[in-house]
Motif scaffolding. Structure first.
Motif, PDB file in Angstrom:
ATOM      1  N   VAL A 101      23.839  18.001  -1.150  1.00  6.91           N
ATOM      2  CA  VAL A 101      24.152  18.257   0.262  1.00  6.91           C
ATOM      3  C   VAL A 101      24.435  16.951   0.997  1.00  6.91           C
ATOM      4  CG1 VAL A 101      23.211  19.090   2.452  1.00  6.91           C
ATOM      5  CG2 VAL A 101      22.883  20.425   0.351  1.00  6.91           C
ATOM      6  N   GLU A 102      23.617  15.946   0.757  1.00  7.92           N
ATOM      7  CA  GLU A 102      23.809  14.648   1.411  1.00  7.92           C
ATOM      8  C   GLU A 102      25.137  14.020   1.021  1.00  7.92           C
ATOM      9  OE1 GLU A 102      20.371  12.408   0.345  1.00  7.92           O
ATOM     10  OE2 GLU A 102      19.009  13.652   1.539  1.00  7.92           O
ATOM     11  N   ASP A 103      25.561  14.232  -0.230  1.00 12.56           N
ATOM     12  CA  ASP A 103      26.842  13.674  -0.665  1.00 12.56           C
ATOM     13  C   ASP A 103      27.993  14.344   0.070  1.00 12.56           C
ATOM     14  OD1 ASP A 103      27.950  11.766  -2.782  1.00 12.56           O
ATOM     15  OD2 ASP A 103      29.148  13.559  -3.142  1.00 12.56           O
ATOM     16  N   GLY A 107      30.843  12.796   3.044  1.00 13.19           N
ATOM     17  CA  GLY A 107      32.302  12.809   2.964  1.00 13.19           C
ATOM     18  C   GLY A 107      32.916  13.502   1.772  1.00 13.19           C
ATOM     19  N   SER A 108      32.120  13.878   0.769  1.00 13.65           N
ATOM     20  CA  SER A 108      32.686  14.587  -0.379  1.00 13.65           C
ATOM     21  C   SER A 108      32.987  16.038  -0.005  1.00 13.65           C
ATOM     22  CB  SER A 108      31.704  14.564  -1.562  1.00 13.65           C
ATOM     23  OG  SER A 108      31.526  13.252  -2.044  1.00 13.65           O
ATOM     24  N   ASP A 109      34.014  16.582  -0.605  1.00 17.56           N
ATOM     25  CA  ASP A 109      34.295  18.010  -0.460  1.00 17.56           C
ATOM     26  C   ASP A 109      33.650  18.814  -1.577  1.00 17.56           C
ATOM     27  OD1 ASP A 109      36.118  18.213   1.880  1.00 17.56           O
ATOM     28  OD2 ASP A 109      37.344  16.861   0.666  1.00 17.56           O
ATOM     29  N   LEU A 110      33.567  18.215  -2.756  1.00 19.79           N
ATOM     30  CA  LEU A 110      32.933  18.858  -3.902  1.00 19.79           C
ATOM     31  C   LEU A 110      32.020  17.837  -4.572  1.00 19.79           C
ATOM     32  CD1 LEU A 110      32.620  21.243  -5.857  1.00 19.79           C
ATOM     33  CD2 LEU A 110      34.658  20.424  -7.075  1.00 19.79           C
ATOM     34  N   ARG A 147      37.519  10.388 -12.287  1.00 18.21           N
ATOM     35  CA  ARG A 147      36.457  10.493 -13.271  1.00 18.21           C
ATOM     36  C   ARG A 147      35.592  11.722 -12.995  1.00 18.21           C
ATOM     37  NH1 ARG A 147      31.185   6.611 -13.481  1.00 18.21           N
ATOM     38  NH2 ARG A 147      30.468   7.040 -15.625  1.00 18.21           N
ATOM     39  N   ALA A 148      35.334  12.507 -14.039  1.00 16.89           N
ATOM     40  CA  ALA A 148      34.421  13.651 -13.946  1.00 16.89           C
ATOM     41  C   ALA A 148      33.479  13.569 -15.131  1.00 16.89           C
ATOM     42  CB  ALA A 148      35.196  14.961 -13.956  1.00 16.89           C
ATOM     43  N   THR A 149      32.255  13.130 -14.891  1.00 14.86           N
ATOM     44  CA  THR A 149      31.336  12.858 -15.999  1.00 14.86           C
ATOM     45  C   THR A 149      30.681  14.121 -16.559  1.00 14.86           C
ATOM     46  OG1 THR A 149      29.516  12.454 -14.454  1.00 14.86           O
ATOM     47  CG2 THR A 149      30.825  10.546 -15.142  1.00 14.86           C
ATOM     48  N   ASP A 150      30.619  15.192 -15.765  1.00 16.27           N
ATOM     49  CA  ASP A 150      29.986  16.430 -16.226  1.00 16.27           C
ATOM     50  C   ASP A 150      30.782  17.624 -15.705  1.00 16.27           C
ATOM     51  OD1 ASP A 150      28.250  18.218 -17.340  1.00 16.27           O
ATOM     52  OD2 ASP A 150      26.472  17.565 -16.231  1.00 16.27           O
ATOM     53  N   PRO A 151      32.018  17.795 -16.198  1.00 14.47           N
ATOM     54  CA  PRO A 151      32.936  18.775 -15.602  1.00 14.47           C
ATOM     55  C   PRO A 151      32.545  20.229 -15.817  1.00 14.47           C
ATOM     56  CG  PRO A 151      33.880  17.845 -17.597  1.00 14.47           C
ATOM     57  CD  PRO A 151      32.657  17.047 -17.293  1.00 14.47           C
ATOM     58  N   THR A 152      31.637  20.520 -16.746  1.00 16.60           N
ATOM     59  CA  THR A 152      31.213  21.905 -16.938  1.00 16.60           C
ATOM     60  C   THR A 152      29.959  22.235 -16.135  1.00 16.60           C
ATOM     61  OG1 THR A 152      29.820  21.423 -18.875  1.00 16.60           O
ATOM     62  CG2 THR A 152      32.159  21.876 -19.284  1.00 16.60           C
ATOM     63  N   SER A 153      29.476  21.302 -15.348  1.00 11.25           N
ATOM     64  CA  SER A 153      28.270  21.536 -14.562  1.00 11.25           C
ATOM     65  C   SER A 153      28.483  22.633 -13.524  1.00 11.25           C
ATOM     66  CB  SER A 153      27.848  20.243 -13.848  1.00 11.25           C
ATOM     67  OG  SER A 153      26.808  20.491 -12.923  1.00 11.25           O
ATOM     68  N   ALA A 182      41.766  21.532  -9.643  1.00 10.34           N
ATOM     69  CA  ALA A 182      42.450  22.154  -8.503  1.00 10.34           C
ATOM     70  C   ALA A 182      42.045  21.490  -7.191  1.00 10.34           C
ATOM     71  CB  ALA A 182      42.136  23.644  -8.456  1.00 10.34           C
ATOM     72  N   ALA A 183      40.770  21.183  -7.042  1.00 12.27           N
ATOM     73  CA  ALA A 183      40.312  20.514  -5.825  1.00 12.27           C
ATOM     74  C   ALA A 183      40.980  19.146  -5.679  1.00 12.27           C
ATOM     75  CB  ALA A 183      38.792  20.364  -5.853  1.00 12.27           C
ATOM     76  N   LEU A 184      41.042  18.395  -6.766  1.00  5.41           N
ATOM     77  CA  LEU A 184      41.676  17.076  -6.729  1.00  5.41           C
ATOM     78  C   LEU A 184      43.170  17.187  -6.419  1.00  5.41           C
ATOM     79  CD1 LEU A 184      39.889  15.492  -9.816  1.00  5.41           C
ATOM     80  CD2 LEU A 184      39.657  14.729  -7.450  1.00  5.41           C
ATOM     81  N   LYS A 185      43.828  18.181  -7.016  1.00  9.68           N
ATOM     82  CA  LYS A 185      45.254  18.362  -6.777  1.00  9.68           C
ATOM     83  C   LYS A 185      45.546  18.751  -5.330  1.00  9.68           C
ATOM     84  CE  LYS A 185      48.270  18.498  -9.369  1.00  9.68           C
ATOM     85  NZ  LYS A 185      49.296  17.487  -9.743  1.00  9.68           N
ATOM     86  N   ASN A 186      44.580  19.337  -4.668  1.00 11.42           N
ATOM     87  CA  ASN A 186      44.748  19.731  -3.270  1.00 11.42           C
ATOM     88  C   ASN A 186      44.204  18.684  -2.312  1.00 11.42           C
ATOM     89  OD1 ASN A 186      45.785  22.713  -2.723  1.00 11.42           O
ATOM     90  ND2 ASN A 186      44.749  22.682  -4.706  1.00 11.42           N
ATOM     91  N   GLY A 187      43.966  17.478  -2.805  1.00  9.13           N
ATOM     92  CA  GLY A 187      43.587  16.366  -1.946  1.00  9.13           C
ATOM     93  C   GLY A 187      42.144  16.348  -1.491  1.00  9.13           C
ATOM     94  N   LEU A 188      41.275  17.112  -2.154  1.00  8.35           N
ATOM     95  CA  LEU A 188      39.869  17.110  -1.779  1.00  8.35           C
ATOM     96  C   LEU A 188      39.120  15.970  -2.481  1.00  8.35           C
ATOM     97  CD1 LEU A 188      38.922  20.897  -1.774  1.00  8.35           C
ATOM     98  CD2 LEU A 188      39.973  19.516   0.016  1.00  8.35           C
ATOM     99  N   ALA A 189      38.083  15.510  -1.829  1.00  4.97           N
ATOM    100  CA  ALA A 189      37.267  14.419  -2.374  1.00  4.97           C
ATOM    101  C   ALA A 189      36.200  14.999  -3.290  1.00  4.97           C
ATOM    102  CB  ALA A 189      36.616  13.629  -1.245  1.00  4.97           C
ATOM    103  N   VAL A 190      36.251  14.627  -4.568  1.00  2.46           N
ATOM    104  CA  VAL A 190      35.303  15.112  -5.568  1.00  2.46           C
ATOM    105  C   VAL A 190      34.457  13.940  -6.044  1.00  2.46           C
ATOM    106  CG1 VAL A 190      35.023  16.263  -7.798  1.00  2.46           C
ATOM    107  CG2 VAL A 190      36.931  16.900  -6.284  1.00  2.46           C
ATOM    108  N   ASN A 191      33.158  14.140  -6.102  1.00  2.00           N
ATOM    109  CA  ASN A 191      32.256  13.064  -6.484  1.00  2.00           C
ATOM    110  C   ASN A 191      31.135  13.597  -7.366  1.00  2.00           C
ATOM    111  OD1 ASN A 191      31.358  10.290  -6.289  1.00  2.00           O
ATOM    112  ND2 ASN A 191      29.679  11.011  -5.016  1.00  2.00           N
TER     113      ASN A 191
END
Length: 234
Positions: A101-103, A107-110, A147-153, A182-191
């Motif tokens: 939640v804090e992330d 500023g992160s979207d996902l 970078r996505a270190t745990d993409p199946t999480s 899909a989130a990255l392709k739509n310009g969302l911030a993923v962390n």
């Protein structure tokens, strides 16, 4: 203190063995929640109702993607600003919900809970599955540059913008890696956010030994298709 702007979505399919402990841990962490009963054929629904849990009952099994999307729609409809996917099988640790939640608030979207971002004492899956996770991570890096270190999480938090995106469309079978792309392709911030996970406390994984090859082929193709497509309202 309870945060009424955050909803924890607990998708559950035949999780009678673990659903009580899972819900109680979220309650103790101080968050609103909804159990999305995905057409369970065991006593999951009866346990939820007898304990007075907040439950959204799907009369047919939609799969993890459909259940999670139903949770996103529930969160948007009820005005939540952040939602958190928290599996009903006991693998996720409610003490890390606040970090996700804090992330998002920062500023992160996902915000994706990662077992591999830092060395931890938690459960990090089997060696074979870790190989598959590394392959999926590699594909995502090639296709998106991120970078996505745990993409199946399945332990993740979404901003309102991400929730709206996933409400419009969401992959059905094994949605986590594809939805990151899909989130990255739509310009969302993923962390990625470091978390500890545990072994399942009950039930059965949706990815069995006999379906692992099918899983890798299907997810790889889905990632490539989404990664090579133009920006879309996913």
């Amino acid at each position: 203190m309870q945060d009424s702007s955050v909803l924890v979505i607990i998708p559950a399919y035949n999780e009678a063995e673990s659903i009580c402990e899972t819900v109680r841990s979220v309650e103790q962490a101080g968050y609103d929640y909804v159990v999305v009963n995905d057409g369970s054929t065991d006593s999951t629904l009866e346990i939820c109702l007898s304990n007075g849990f907040n439950v959204l009952n799907l009369t047919e099994n939609l799969g993890i993607g459909g259940a999670v999307q139903a949770g996103h729609k529930y969160a948007v409809y009820h005005g939540y600003q952040i939602d958190v996917q928290f599996d009903g099988d006991g693998q996720h640790d409610a003490s890390y919900i606040s970090a996700l939640v804090e992330d998002v608030l920062a500023g992160s979207d996902l915000a994706v809970g990662s077992r591999f971002l830092k060395k931890t004492d938690g459960f990090q899956s089997s060696a074979l599955r870790r190989v598959g996770i590394k392959w999926i991570s590699f594909l995502i890096r090639v296709l998106t540059g991120s970078r996505a270190t745990d993409p199946t999480s399945g332990f993740r938090a979404c901003s309102r913008r991400c929730m709206n995106l996933f409400c419009r469309d969401y992959p059905t079978d094994y949605p986590e890696p594809e939805s990151i792309v899909a989130a990255l392709k739509n310009g969302l911030a993923v962390n990625d956010v470091p978390v500890i996970m545990h072994e399942r406390s009950g039930g059965k994984s949706s990815i069995g030994a006999f379906s692992s090859v099918y899983y890798m082929i299907k997810v790889s193709l889905a990632i490539v298709i989404v990664g090579l497509s133009r920006k879309r309202n996913f």
